[in-house]
Design an enzyme around this catalytic site. Sequence first.
Site, mmCIF file in Angstrom:
data_model
loop_
_atom_site.group_PDB
_atom_site.id
_atom_site.type_symbol
_atom_site.label_atom_id
_atom_site.label_comp_id
_atom_site.label_asym_id
_atom_site.label_seq_id
_atom_site.Cartn_x
_atom_site.Cartn_y
_atom_site.Cartn_z
ATOM 1 N N ASP A 142 30.996 30.480 41.473
ATOM 2 C CA ASP A 142 30.602 31.250 42.252
ATOM 3 C C ASP A 142 31.535 31.403 43.483
ATOM 4 O O ASP A 142 31.458 30.351 44.200
ATOM 5 C CB ASP A 142 28.738 31.006 42.726
ATOM 6 N N GLU A 185 30.868 37.984 41.009
ATOM 7 C CA GLU A 185 30.836 36.624 41.670
ATOM 8 C C GLU A 185 30.988 35.430 40.922
ATOM 9 O O GLU A 185 31.518 34.344 41.151
ATOM 10 C CB GLU A 185 30.825 36.829 43.049
#
Length: 263
Positions: A142, A185
């Site tokens: 992440d 993301e």
Amino acid sequence: MRFYKSETSFFILIVFLGGVGIMLYRVQTALGMLTPLSMGPDIAMLVDYVAQANGFALLFLAAALLSGIFLIYPLIRIQAQDHGKLQQMTQILSARSETLAQAALTDGLTGMQNRRYFDEALKEYLVQFGRIDKPVGLMILDLDHFKSVNDTYGHDMGDAVLREVAHCLKDYTRYHDVVARLGGEEFAIVVSNMEKEYLAKLAERIRKAVSEIALTVDDVPIKVTTSIGVAEWDRQESWQDFYRRADQLLYQAKNMGRNRVCT
């Protein structure tokens, strides 16, 4: 001009009919050359009967040839063309279906595999590598503070960052590893046949490579880092439990200060 099989078969039939007609014509011509003086009464009647039969046969063949050429062949031609168009349309639709199926499994922004593909691949990898008793590793990544990139530089620059990260992940993985964008993301990598020690080293190399991505806006460099949770399958847990364990390690890396690997 292209001829279809049905048309070719029709032309062969026409040739055969024409050949039979020519043979009958030659027989009739040969019979016409005979004179009554060279034949008895019975033979003369038989010859006359055969000649009449040949005349009717020639008329029948002529009618068959004309109807075949002007009535049957146009219908065959139309059906053959329609069949060819249907085949071409089928091929186009089949290719389009494959393209759509591929698109359904691919992330449009980065060109990576998407979450749907990842879920199916993770399940299959555990089944197949479990059979041969080989390790399966999972990384969940992440990007740190990615929202601030979008807020500060705009979504276009945020998309550029995601594409660069995707390119980086592909560079550092093997062709048979599964690299996917799960959404936003967040990314995931399924790594097969790699021991835990080397799996952790690979994750650290990826973390470092992401932090070295060079993007600038108006000569201002954009700093990108990632947190990574790394887990090795224990050969007992389900793919969902395996994923949750790697995800928990990711959040542990986040809580420990980000830009780090937690195994």
